[in-house]
Every structure is written in structure tokens, then in C-alpha cells.
Design a protein around this motif. Structure first.
Motif, PDB file in Angstrom:
ATOM      1  N   VAL A 214     137.310 -38.589 -47.749  1.00  0.00           N
ATOM      2  CA  VAL A 214     138.265 -37.570 -47.307  1.00  0.00           C
ATOM      3  C   VAL A 214     139.619 -37.871 -47.959  1.00  0.00           C
ATOM      4  CG1 VAL A 214     139.402 -36.504 -45.338  1.00  0.00           C
ATOM      5  CG2 VAL A 214     137.048 -37.346 -45.118  1.00  0.00           C
ATOM      6  N   GLU A 216     143.731 -37.545 -48.990  1.00  0.00           N
ATOM      7  CA  GLU A 216     144.950 -37.510 -48.185  1.00  0.00           C
ATOM      8  C   GLU A 216     145.273 -36.060 -47.807  1.00  0.00           C
ATOM      9  OE1 GLU A 216     149.523 -39.312 -48.456  1.00  0.00           O
ATOM     10  OE2 GLU A 216     148.240 -39.261 -50.249  1.00  0.00           O
ATOM     11  N   ASN A 217     145.855 -35.887 -46.618  1.00  0.00           N
ATOM     12  CA  ASN A 217     146.221 -34.563 -46.101  1.00  0.00           C
ATOM     13  C   ASN A 217     144.985 -33.663 -45.879  1.00  0.00           C
ATOM     14  OD1 ASN A 217     149.099 -35.038 -46.228  1.00  0.00           O
ATOM     15  ND2 ASN A 217     148.880 -34.870 -48.462  1.00  0.00           N
ATOM     16  N   TYR A 219     140.922 -33.564 -43.533  1.00  0.00           N
ATOM     17  CA  TYR A 219     140.122 -34.091 -42.427  1.00  0.00           C
ATOM     18  C   TYR A 219     138.651 -33.774 -42.682  1.00  0.00           C
ATOM     19  CZ  TYR A 219     140.253 -29.224 -40.800  1.00  0.00           C
ATOM     20  OH  TYR A 219     140.148 -27.850 -40.719  1.00  0.00           O
ATOM     21  N   ASP A 221     135.047 -32.330 -42.268  1.00  0.00           N
ATOM     22  CA  ASP A 221     134.568 -31.042 -41.761  1.00  0.00           C
ATOM     23  C   ASP A 221     133.062 -30.977 -41.999  1.00  0.00           C
ATOM     24  OD1 ASP A 221     134.342 -28.448 -40.863  1.00  0.00           O
ATOM     25  OD2 ASP A 221     134.840 -27.563 -42.801  1.00  0.00           O
ATOM     26  N   TRP A 229     134.951 -31.779 -46.242  1.00  0.00           N
ATOM     27  CA  TRP A 229     136.296 -32.017 -45.758  1.00  0.00           C
ATOM     28  C   TRP A 229     137.125 -30.763 -45.986  1.00  0.00           C
ATOM     29  CZ3 TRP A 229     139.707 -31.382 -49.748  1.00  0.00           C
ATOM     30  CH2 TRP A 229     139.260 -31.650 -51.048  1.00  0.00           C
ATOM     31  N   ASN A 232     144.501 -30.004 -44.578  1.00  0.00           N
ATOM     32  CA  ASN A 232     145.332 -29.703 -43.415  1.00  0.00           C
ATOM     33  C   ASN A 232     146.090 -28.397 -43.646  1.00  0.00           C
ATOM     34  OD1 ASN A 232     144.544 -32.076 -42.154  1.00  0.00           O
ATOM     35  ND2 ASN A 232     146.245 -33.258 -43.030  1.00  0.00           N
TER      36      ASN A 232
END
Length: 277
Positions: A214, A216-217, A219, A221, A229, A232
């Protein structure tokens, strides 16, 4: 002169007069009716006897006749029902008139043959056929014992495989082999297809489960499609990264939060939001 002092002619005429006086008109009419019935009855009885065949009797209601018990009608006659060996009379005037005893099977509508039950089998409640015990399978006229492999159990199916593999094993010919579940995976209990599934946070690659990276920035999924993923809100996917969205003037993030759109009365043009004319 007669012995009692009376003339014969005088005695005869007085006797006849007395008889005629003693018999009333009504009695004479009744005697005539009885005589008439006596004359007509034999003719009616003879007519009925001629219409009803031997071993039959007039129906208890309606017209016609029916055969006695133990006989079956054949056109205008009543034929005796012949009950074969190992059968019993049904006392019905229709059909064959007999049925086979429990444990016997009717053959060619003429005989009753014994139902031969093989070893490993039992007589069906109907008494006309047999079935195999659990753990046996029917092959022609035999009940053969099921050869149950290791790590297997008897199936309760009336068709298909006679046994199934235990959980964690899969059928391989006549055996049950252990399912090779890779690290970070679990058995899914599927009856077809892949028998294991990667744990959350991992994805299938060949016969292994690799961790989802995953960026950076973003999450994790597990929607089941895409890169596993999601960026955000305020960031958008760029390759395997999430880059911040640079909002132009007169624009806002859309409902997904990963794209933008122009305010009302503005339209998108070359990456900017320009006023509608």
C-alpha cells in the motif's frame, strides 16, 4: 229313503248354498290375485336367470349383474380367478384379482417369484425390491462394499461419488491428498476451483500469497478488483503511487474524493475551470 230321513237332493243343495254364503267377495278377489301372481312369478324368475350367468348375482343397486367373489368378468361370463403360488386373492372383481405376497415380485402377470436379496442388502418396505445398506453400492444384482480411502467419509448422495474427502483433502483418483495451502492463506471450502484463498492484505500470485504493498497516502481496499488499495481523499492514482490533487480555481473534489470537477456555471477547459459564456 236316506238313513237320516233326508233326501240326498235336499242335503246337496243346502251344502252348496252354505259354502257360497261363507265366502265373501273380498276373499274371492284375494284368492284370484294370489293365483295370478303364482302363474306370473316363474316366468319372471326364469327371465332373470337367463340374463345372469353362472357364478354371478344381480347388482345390489341398479341394473345388471356382477361376478361373485373369486370370479372375474369376461364379456358375458364370470371366469374363476386362479391365484398363483405365493400370492393372495384381493377379492376384487377388477384387475388380476390377486397380488404377490410380501417378498415376492409379479412376473409376466402370471407368477410370483421371490425377491432375492444379496449380501449387504435389505428388502425394501414395499416388499417388491431391495436396496443396499449404507457403505455398500449396487452393482448389477450385488451389493459391493465401498472401499473407503484414508481421510474420506461416506457420502449420503443417491447418485454421484460414494465418498468425499475430509476437509483439507482433495480427491486424486481413488485417494484423498492433503491440499497444499500456502502461507498467509486459508481453506475456503469451495467444492470446485481454487480450494484456498489468500488472507486479507495478500493477493494470489501463482501458488503463493504475496502482501499487498500500500503506497503512501493510500489504504488497503479488498473490493475484489483494482490494485487492492485506494488513494486517500484529495489524492489520485498515478501508477503505483498516490499524488496530491492540485485543484484549479473554481473547482472542487467530486464524490469519490479522487477527482475534481468545476463549480456550477463553470466548465472544464485545458485543466482549468472557465466561466460559461
Amino acid at each position: 229313503m236316506h238313513r237320516n230321513g233326508l233326501k240326498p237332493s235336499h242335503v246337496s243343495s243346502k251344502g252348496i248354498a252354505g259354502v257360497l254364503a261363507a265366502v265373501s267377495f273380498t276373499e274371492l278377489l284375494a284368492l284370484a290375485l294370489v293365483a295370478l301372481i303364482a302363474i306370473g312369478t316363474p316366468s319372471y324368475a326364469q327371465s332373470q336367470s337367463a340374463l345372469t350367468p353362472a357364478n354371478a348375482q344381480p347388482k345390489s343397486y341398479g341394473d345388471g349383474w356382477e361376478c361373485d367373489r373369486g370370479y372375474r368378468r369376461d364379456t358375458d361370463t364370470c371366469l374363476a380367478i386362479i391365484v398363483p403360488e405365493n400370492a393372495y386373492a384381493t377379492n376384487r372383481t377388477y384387475g388380476s384379482g390377486w397380488e404377490c405376497l410380501h417378498g415376492f415380485q409379479e412376473v409376466n402377470d402370471a407368477t410370483c417369484l421371490e425377491v432375492v436379496v444379496p449380501d449387504g442388502g435389505y428388502l425394501d418396505p414395499s416388499g417388491k425390491k431391495w436396496s443396499c445398506f449404507r457403505g455398500y453400492t449396487k452393482v448389477d444384482d450385488l451389493c459391493l462394499e465401498i472401499d473407503l480411502p484414508s481421510n474420506a467419509y461416506l457420502a449420503d448422495n443417491t447418485y454421484g461419488a460414494a465418498w468425499q474427502c475430509n476437509r483439507g483433502f482433495e480427491i486424486n483418483g481413488d485417494t484423498c491428498l492433503a491440499i497444499a495451502v500456502p502461507e498467509n492463506a486459508f481453506l475456503n471450502g469451495a467444492s470446485y476451483g481454487q480450494p484456498w484463498t489468500c488472507e486479507r492484505g495478500y493477493f494470489k500470485r501463482d501458488d503463493t500469497c504475496e502482501a499487498v504493498v500500500v503506497p503512501e497516502n493510500a489504504y488497503f481496499d479488498d473490493a475484489g478488483y483494482g490494485p487492492d488499495w485506494k488513494c486517500n481523499r484529495g489524492f489520485e492514482t498515478s501508477g503505483d503511487r498516490c499524488t496530491e490533487i492540485d485543484l484549479p480555481d473554481n473547482a472542487h473534489l467530486d464524490r469519490s474524493g479522487n477527482r475534481w470537477e468545476c463549480h456550477r456555471n463553470f466548465q472544464r477547459s485545458q485543466g482549468r475551470c472557465v466561466l460559461n459564456d
